[in-house]
Design an enzyme around this catalytic site. Sequence first.
Site, mmCIF file in Angstrom:
data_model
loop_
_atom_site.group_PDB
_atom_site.id
_atom_site.type_symbol
_atom_site.label_atom_id
_atom_site.label_comp_id
_atom_site.label_asym_id
_atom_site.label_seq_id
_atom_site.Cartn_x
_atom_site.Cartn_y
_atom_site.Cartn_z
ATOM 1 C CD GLU A 229 -12.686 3.460 -3.165
ATOM 2 O OE1 GLU A 229 -12.958 2.260 -3.037
ATOM 3 O OE2 GLU A 229 -13.469 4.365 -2.835
ATOM 4 C CB CYS A 263 -7.776 -0.827 -3.087
ATOM 5 S SG CYS A 263 -9.169 -0.533 -4.194
#
Length: 472
Positions: A229, A263
């Site tokens: 990720e 993020c």
Amino acid sequence: MTNPIEVRNPRTGKFDYVIIPPPPRLLAQQCKRTRRAQVRWQQLGLEGRIEALQQWKQAILSGRDRLTEALVNDTGRLSTSVLEIDSFLSSIDRWCRLAPELLQESAKNTAIPFIALQQTSVPYPLVGVISPWNFPLLLSTIDTIPALLAGCAVIVKPSETAPRFVAPLKTALNAVSELRDVLTFVEGAGETGSALIENVDLVCFTGSVATGRKVAQAAAKQFIPAFLELGGKDPAIVLESANLELATSAILWGSVVNTGQSCLSIERIYVAESIFEKFYHQLVAKAHRLQLAYPTVESGEIGPIIAEKQAAIISDHLVDAVEKGAVIHCGGVIEDLGGGWWCRPTVLTQVNHSMKVMTEETFGPIMPVMPFSTVEEAVSLANDSIYGLSAAIFASEVEALEVAQQIDAGGISINDAALTAIMHEGEKNAFKFSGMGGSRMGAAALKRFMRKKAILIKTNDTNDPWWFGNGE
């Protein structure tokens, strides 16, 4: 002997904490012990594993104040730390509730009448989790909890920038004998992470694209799965049919929560020309209302920049934008207050894709706003990125759904921002350089820690193999 690592306090700038990474040989031994303990953990059965995780949760609740204090010292912010702990604890309950159904084994008939299929799965013995500093607790456990319930043992290497939260978790682990041997935290920097990959059967990594590439290469060398990720440069698109009051509030929150250090942060905003000025004026007015959490953690909503190197990146992006013609309407300066680095919510206009602030991950409370003339142009601008983690669209529902289908990103929030941060049912993959591997949301988040087995059973009582008489 490895060298100690001094850890900086993001509020004071002082190096007031020390971690000592394990030498590679000791880390390898720890991995072997944890892998051996996994056999007993798997044999404990799902009910036993659920009970152990619930005991850990209760032990954490008993020492919650110590965990909160450690997490505040790691990150410099309070309200988000409280939310992070709540999310972590609720994730234990959620996975304990879902696991029995998701891990059910099944038997069924096949297309060949006398062959039955028993579909089973076995866990990867040892999972390595390498987590970042922006949500230190949540992102070190988001993969850990489902992996443990699947029957894996787990070794977590948190970021050396924010490691203080580990000590309260270890104290709580000591109260749960079944769990403490199969869940281990190791402290260290990149070298420790590299050594960990060499000793595990599967690795989960959350962090930058640059480091993610190295993790993927190291995992490939070991021939083990890697779930990555990575970064994001999430766009928000605001069409003429949008509710501006809602859009400005949601985009502001999505851009500055945790000081933009996520993020999933909104990092670039595209607004229809006809509503552009009205939109950014409302956004600036709302941004002015937010205060820094200084001099105390209760003073405001915007915490410090956690990693010192990130302050330099944010400053570089702002300088680059201004040099290329951007206009700053609020914020726009990295401030040194009490030894910590701070940045107020910053709105920019006159931006374009020649600027770093529109193309590279900024990871700060920065809101560059750019007009578009057609929906096709908005989609093209949103997709003009190496990233594809998530996005947000503000418009009438029908129009927003049409646009969502054209966006190259794994999670799309409609008429809100960063919904995947709170909604975990929907499976999604990262597009482009934002990651690879199975979804960490939905049922797949647990099942990716299992290796599937197909047991094929011949059910008739003849002495002939199935193919007898079918050959030439």
